[in-house]
Design a protein around this motif. Structure first.
Motif, PDB file in Angstrom:
ATOM      1  N   SER A  68       1.002  -1.103  -0.121  1.00  0.00           N
ATOM      2  CA  SER A  68      -0.210  -0.059   0.085  1.00  0.00           C
ATOM      3  C   SER A  68       0.970   1.319   0.159  1.00  0.00           C
ATOM      4  CB  SER A  68      -0.742   0.020   1.281  1.00  0.00           C
ATOM      5  OG  SER A  68      -1.528   1.267   1.332  1.00  0.00           O
ATOM      6  N   GLY A  69       0.409   2.437  -0.721  1.00  0.00           N
ATOM      7  CA  GLY A  69       0.962   3.641  -0.671  1.00  0.00           C
ATOM      8  C   GLY A  69       0.637   4.454   0.737  1.00  0.00           C
ATOM      9  N   SER A  70      -0.086   3.948   1.524  1.00  0.00           N
ATOM     10  CA  SER A  70      -0.618   4.703   2.655  1.00  0.00           C
ATOM     11  C   SER A  70      -0.087   4.282   3.981  1.00  0.00           C
ATOM     12  CB  SER A  70      -2.145   4.719   2.693  1.00  0.00           C
ATOM     13  OG  SER A  70      -2.442   4.617   3.874  1.00  0.00           O
ATOM     14  N   THR A  71       0.673   5.043   4.596  1.00  0.00           N
ATOM     15  CA  THR A  71       1.288   4.939   5.460  1.00  0.00           C
ATOM     16  C   THR A  71       0.430   4.211   6.818  1.00  0.00           C
ATOM     17  OG1 THR A  71       3.204   6.115   5.289  1.00  0.00           O
ATOM     18  CG2 THR A  71       2.761   5.773   7.470  1.00  0.00           C
ATOM     19  N   LYS A  72      -0.815   4.959   6.871  1.00  0.00           N
ATOM     20  CA  LYS A  72      -1.943   4.101   7.737  1.00  0.00           C
ATOM     21  C   LYS A  72      -2.118   2.816   7.580  1.00  0.00           C
ATOM     22  CE  LYS A  72      -6.445   4.470   7.473  1.00  0.00           C
ATOM     23  NZ  LYS A  72      -7.748   5.149   6.791  1.00  0.00           N
ATOM     24  N   VAL A  73      -2.356   2.555   6.475  1.00  0.00           N
ATOM     25  CA  VAL A  73      -2.756   1.147   5.821  1.00  0.00           C
ATOM     26  C   VAL A  73      -1.454   0.159   5.956  1.00  0.00           C
ATOM     27  CG1 VAL A  73      -3.517  -0.417   4.070  1.00  0.00           C
ATOM     28  CG2 VAL A  73      -4.658   1.935   4.252  1.00  0.00           C
ATOM     29  N   LEU A  74      -0.317   0.671   5.660  1.00  0.00           N
ATOM     30  CA  LEU A  74       0.762  -0.109   5.911  1.00  0.00           C
ATOM     31  C   LEU A  74       0.951  -0.461   7.449  1.00  0.00           C
ATOM     32  CD1 LEU A  74       3.508   1.637   3.532  1.00  0.00           C
ATOM     33  CD2 LEU A  74       2.447  -0.564   3.357  1.00  0.00           C
ATOM     34  N   LYS A  75       0.740   0.580   8.141  1.00  0.00           N
ATOM     35  CA  LYS A  75       0.660   0.170   9.590  1.00  0.00           C
ATOM     36  C   LYS A  75      -0.445  -0.618  10.132  1.00  0.00           C
ATOM     37  CE  LYS A  75       1.346   2.703  13.802  1.00  0.00           C
ATOM     38  NZ  LYS A  75       0.831   3.960  14.680  1.00  0.00           N
ATOM     39  N   ALA A  76      -1.623  -0.653   9.635  1.00  0.00           N
ATOM     40  CA  ALA A  76      -2.630  -1.573   9.869  1.00  0.00           C
ATOM     41  C   ALA A  76      -2.173  -3.097   9.324  1.00  0.00           C
ATOM     42  CB  ALA A  76      -3.866  -1.083   9.271  1.00  0.00           C
ATOM     43  N   ILE A 135      -1.802  -4.575  -2.880  1.00  0.00           N
ATOM     44  CA  ILE A 135      -3.146  -5.058  -2.430  1.00  0.00           C
ATOM     45  C   ILE A 135      -4.181  -3.751  -2.178  1.00  0.00           C
ATOM     46  CG2 ILE A 135      -4.449  -6.084  -0.546  1.00  0.00           C
ATOM     47  CD1 ILE A 135      -2.050  -7.537   0.269  1.00  0.00           C
ATOM     48  N   VAL A 136      -5.244  -3.840  -2.775  1.00  0.00           N
ATOM     49  CA  VAL A 136      -6.214  -2.877  -2.579  1.00  0.00           C
ATOM     50  C   VAL A 136      -7.313  -3.462  -1.776  1.00  0.00           C
ATOM     51  CG1 VAL A 136      -5.607  -1.747  -4.696  1.00  0.00           C
ATOM     52  CG2 VAL A 136      -7.425  -3.405  -4.964  1.00  0.00           C
ATOM     53  N   GLY A 137      -8.045  -2.434  -1.269  1.00  0.00           N
ATOM     54  CA  GLY A 137      -9.408  -2.880  -0.444  1.00  0.00           C
ATOM     55  C   GLY A 137      -9.027  -3.473   1.020  1.00  0.00           C
ATOM     56  N   PHE A 138      -7.885  -3.266   1.472  1.00  0.00           N
ATOM     57  CA  PHE A 138      -7.476  -3.635   2.802  1.00  0.00           C
ATOM     58  C   PHE A 138      -8.431  -3.109   3.768  1.00  0.00           C
ATOM     59  CE2 PHE A 138      -4.962  -3.989   6.851  1.00  0.00           C
ATOM     60  CZ  PHE A 138      -4.889  -5.708   7.030  1.00  0.00           C
ATOM     61  N   PHE A 151      -6.398   5.021  -0.776  1.00  0.00           N
ATOM     62  CA  PHE A 151      -6.086   4.340  -2.173  1.00  0.00           C
ATOM     63  C   PHE A 151      -5.217   5.307  -3.128  1.00  0.00           C
ATOM     64  CE2 PHE A 151      -7.814   3.819  -6.415  1.00  0.00           C
ATOM     65  CZ  PHE A 151      -7.077   2.930  -6.870  1.00  0.00           C
ATOM     66  N   MET A 152      -5.827   6.432  -3.079  1.00  0.00           N
ATOM     67  CA  MET A 152      -5.195   7.223  -4.037  1.00  0.00           C
ATOM     68  C   MET A 152      -3.660   7.513  -3.641  1.00  0.00           C
ATOM     69  SD  MET A 152      -6.928   7.880  -6.356  1.00  0.00           S
ATOM     70  CE  MET A 152      -6.050   9.029  -7.041  1.00  0.00           C
ATOM     71  N   GLU A 153      -3.444   7.315  -2.486  1.00  0.00           N
ATOM     72  CA  GLU A 153      -1.821   7.357  -2.165  1.00  0.00           C
ATOM     73  C   GLU A 153      -1.162   6.095  -2.756  1.00  0.00           C
ATOM     74  OE1 GLU A 153      -0.492   8.500   1.560  1.00  0.00           O
ATOM     75  OE2 GLU A 153      -2.326   8.636   2.448  1.00  0.00           O
ATOM     76  N   THR A 154      -2.002   5.166  -2.701  1.00  0.00           N
ATOM     77  CA  THR A 154      -1.141   3.738  -3.417  1.00  0.00           C
ATOM     78  C   THR A 154      -1.093   4.160  -4.899  1.00  0.00           C
ATOM     79  OG1 THR A 154      -2.251   2.437  -1.833  1.00  0.00           O
ATOM     80  CG2 THR A 154      -1.408   1.456  -3.895  1.00  0.00           C
ATOM     81  N   TYR A 155      -2.208   4.552  -5.690  1.00  0.00           N
ATOM     82  CA  TYR A 155      -2.264   5.087  -6.953  1.00  0.00           C
ATOM     83  C   TYR A 155      -1.199   6.073  -7.305  1.00  0.00           C
ATOM     84  CZ  TYR A 155      -4.301   6.005 -11.358  1.00  0.00           C
ATOM     85  OH  TYR A 155      -4.611   6.585 -12.752  1.00  0.00           O
ATOM     86  N   ASN A 156      -1.021   6.978  -6.453  1.00  0.00           N
ATOM     87  CA  ASN A 156      -0.027   8.147  -6.922  1.00  0.00           C
ATOM     88  C   ASN A 156       1.375   7.635  -6.553  1.00  0.00           C
ATOM     89  OD1 ASN A 156      -1.992   9.862  -7.292  1.00  0.00           O
ATOM     90  ND2 ASN A 156      -2.158  10.651  -5.420  1.00  0.00           N
ATOM     91  N   LEU A 157       1.625   6.628  -5.704  1.00  0.00           N
ATOM     92  CA  LEU A 157       2.956   6.019  -5.416  1.00  0.00           C
ATOM     93  C   LEU A 157       3.324   5.341  -6.609  1.00  0.00           C
ATOM     94  CD1 LEU A 157       4.310   5.197  -1.982  1.00  0.00           C
ATOM     95  CD2 LEU A 157       5.260   4.200  -4.167  1.00  0.00           C
ATOM     96  N   MET A 158       2.522   4.566  -6.987  1.00  0.00           N
ATOM     97  CA  MET A 158       2.667   3.657  -8.258  1.00  0.00           C
ATOM     98  C   MET A 158       2.760   4.560  -9.572  1.00  0.00           C
ATOM     99  SD  MET A 158      -0.199   0.449  -7.910  1.00  0.00           S
ATOM    100  CE  MET A 158       0.382  -0.490  -9.455  1.00  0.00           C
ATOM    101  N   ALA A 191       3.619  -5.121 -12.111  1.00  0.00           N
ATOM    102  CA  ALA A 191       3.350  -5.128 -10.760  1.00  0.00           C
ATOM    103  C   ALA A 191       2.267  -6.342 -10.790  1.00  0.00           C
ATOM    104  CB  ALA A 191       2.606  -3.900 -10.302  1.00  0.00           C
ATOM    105  N   PHE A 192       1.993  -7.047  -9.417  1.00  0.00           N
ATOM    106  CA  PHE A 192       1.204  -8.226  -9.279  1.00  0.00           C
ATOM    107  C   PHE A 192       0.115  -7.369  -8.381  1.00  0.00           C
ATOM    108  CE2 PHE A 192       4.747 -11.180  -9.928  1.00  0.00           C
ATOM    109  CZ  PHE A 192       4.148 -11.699 -11.124  1.00  0.00           C
ATOM    110  N   MET A 193      -0.906  -7.452  -8.558  1.00  0.00           N
ATOM    111  CA  MET A 193      -2.128  -6.544  -8.177  1.00  0.00           C
ATOM    112  C   MET A 193      -3.077  -7.285  -7.520  1.00  0.00           C
ATOM    113  SD  MET A 193      -1.779  -3.497 -10.608  1.00  0.00           S
ATOM    114  CE  MET A 193      -1.294  -4.410 -11.823  1.00  0.00           C
ATOM    115  N   PHE A 194      -3.575  -7.202  -6.099  1.00  0.00           N
ATOM    116  CA  PHE A 194      -4.687  -8.144  -5.750  1.00  0.00           C
ATOM    117  C   PHE A 194      -5.746  -7.309  -4.986  1.00  0.00           C
ATOM    118  CE2 PHE A 194      -0.251 -10.061  -5.311  1.00  0.00           C
ATOM    119  CZ  PHE A 194      -0.307 -11.121  -6.321  1.00  0.00           C
ATOM    120  N   LYS A 195      -6.736  -7.884  -4.722  1.00  0.00           N
ATOM    121  CA  LYS A 195      -7.997  -7.379  -4.161  1.00  0.00           C
ATOM    122  C   LYS A 195      -7.868  -7.974  -2.692  1.00  0.00           C
ATOM    123  CE  LYS A 195     -11.475  -9.384  -6.205  1.00  0.00           C
ATOM    124  NZ  LYS A 195     -12.657  -9.866  -6.225  1.00  0.00           N
TER     125      LYS A 195
END
Ligand code: SAH
Ligand code: F3S
Length: 459
Positions: free
Chosen positions: A285-293, A324-327, A335-342, A350-354
């Motif tokens: 994930s490109g979101s630090t909050k999600v990475l923490k979770a 991974i999206v939708g964690f 999600f936009m943080e992930t999109y922007n980081l990519m 990339a391998f991309m998963f739900k």
């Protein structure tokens, strides 16, 4: 995967003296592999264990009286696929009552007895640390209870067993088993147990043997391959040691964990000619909050800095990733943080998963799977579209360049062509000309899609 026998050159099947009594009742065994490269490598290990005990591993299902499915548990659909396959095999079993059907690997370890409830005709359920018992278990099968081999063993590294590999130019070499990271979404630590590394001296000998068998390239495998610490050596040292083996032409590895990307690893990649300038660096994930979770142990900023540091040190580094999206708890903004980081990193692929909630994981127990299926699909489609565009643009820039390719085999679409991989693990397709499998050739790129470079051999 169909472990193919015989090998190019007959190999001693034991690295150490055999301690196994030859079995009385030799069976013909077909191994069907699902999931990641680690499973492909484990199937080769199973073939080694079974063959050394006197069983025969066959390459056609029709020739078998034992069918072993080596399974994956990473996402729900991986398990659904195997359940469906088992239903089909139950018909076969009705026609051929002495047929033994076994489920091995991660799904066996994950579902345990529940698997027997779903598929009562299964004869064997064997987890990743129980393969040594396979020959005995096959012989012990009775029509009554299925044989269960589900004990995880933190000391089992199979270091003394020689796998039986398909002929080829690239060998996958397991250097580490299990995982200690405990990402909250991931079932691997529960089904593959604690992390353990195979001694460096054993691995160097393995690579020498691979060269003797004709392999040109070795891919070092582990769940967090760069946390390797065999005989107190770190991963950078292993890369150097393996590269020194005469005759091995290319060394690569998968998958490293960003938090374990030490300077020693980066230096080995930068300075060893044989180590490919390519890294698969799972982002998730490109979101630090999600990475923490997710308990990924790095922030988005640290990940970004690592990529740029590596790109500075290793020019033209090819970078790919897992996302991974939708964690649990992922908002549109996350999600936009992930999109922007990519979009910023511009991965080669990339391998991309739900996100798929897995019973037994920390997320399953303590977080809510609260992103709707529709949103998961929309987010997945958005990054697949983005990545497709980026991969296409990056590959277009290679048109006119000459790339070095290791010839692997015939192109699936055109028998007049060969295909192979570049140093960066991109697939190239080109007319055979006078080239041979196992040879390095220079290919001028004339066309490119998001997945493939199409060209011709140049002198
Ligand atoms: N450490 C291993 C991870 C194996 S799983 C490696 O780096 O290869 C491979 C990928 O599957 C992970 O990187 C992750 O992106 C994805 N994955 C794992 N668990 C998942 C889940 N529950 N739902 C969706 N994708 C998952
Ligand atoms: Fe899974 Fe995380 Fe290990 S993704 S394999 S727990 S590094």
């Amino acid at each position: 995967m169909n472990p193919k026998i015989p090998l190019k050159t007959p190999l001693p099947l034991y690295k150490s003296a055999p301690t196994v009594e030859p079995i009385q009742n030799a069976r013909q065994i077909y191994i069907e592999t699902y999931g990641c490269q680690m499973n492909v490598s484990d199937s080769e290990l199973m073939a080694g264990i079974l063959t050394r005990s006197g069983h025969e591993v066959v390459s056609q299902l029709e020739d078998a009286n034992v069918i072993l499915l080596n399974t994956c548990a990473i996402r729900e659909n991986a398990e659904t696929k195997v359940i469906n396959r088992l239903k089909h095999l139950s018909y076969l079993k009705r026609k051929q009552p002495d047929l033994i059907v076994g489920v091995c690997g991660c799904m066996a370890q994950h579902l345990r007895k529940k698997l027997i409830e779903a598929a009562p005709y299964v004869d064997l359920v064997m987890g990743p640390d129980a393969y040594r018992n396979l020959p005995m278990a096959i012989n012990a099968v009775t029509s009554a209870d299925p044989f269960l081999g589900l004990k995880l063993d933190k000391d089992e590294d199979y270091a003394d067993i020689a796998p039986i590999r398909k002929d080829g130019v690239r060998a996958w070499l397991t250097i580490q088993r299990g995982c200690d990271k405990m990402c909250t979404f991931c079932i691997v630590p529960f089904v593959r147990g604690r992390e353990r590394s195979i001694p460096l001296s054993v691995l160097v000998d393995d690579v020498k043997r691979l060269v003797d068998e004709g392999f040109k390239e070795v891919v070092l495998l582990g769940q967090t391959v760069n946390s390797y610490h065999g005989e107190k050596h770190d991963f950078g040292e292993l890369l150097f040691a393996v590269s020194e083996v005469q005759g091995i032409k290319r060394v690569r590895f998968t998958s490293p964990h960003p938090s374990d990307a030490t300077d020693s690893m980066i230096e080995a990649m930068a300075t060893c000619d044989k180590v490919c300038k390519q890294i698969h660096l799972p982002l998730q994930s490109g979101s630090t909050k999600v990475l923490k979770a997710m308990r990924r142990t790095y922030t988005a900023e640290e990940y970004r800095e690592l990529v740029w540091k590596m790109r500075d040190r290793i020019p033209n580094l090819i970078v790919s990733t897992d996302v991974i999206v939708g964690f649990c708890g992922e908002t549109e903004a996350d999600f936009m943080e992930t999109y922007n980081l990519m979009a910023e990193v511009r991965y080669d692929s990339a391998f991309m998963f739900k996100y798929s909630s897995r019973e037994g994981t920390l997320a399953y127990k303590s977080l809510e799977d609260d992103v709707s299926e529709v949103e998961k699909i929309q987010r997945l489609q958005a990054i697949i579209e983005l990545q497709g565009r980026i991969s296409y643009e990056i590959n277009q820039e290679l048109i006119g360049d000459t790339v070095e390719v290791l010839v692997e085999g015939e192109s699936r679409k055109d028998v007049a062509k060969y295909q192979g991989k570049t140093d960066g693990f991109k697939t190239a397709v080109f007319p055979k000309a006078d080239s041979e499998i196992g040879q390095f050739v220079c290919v001028k790129v004339n066309k490119a899609t998001s997945h493939t470079l199409i060209g011709e051999i140049v002198a």
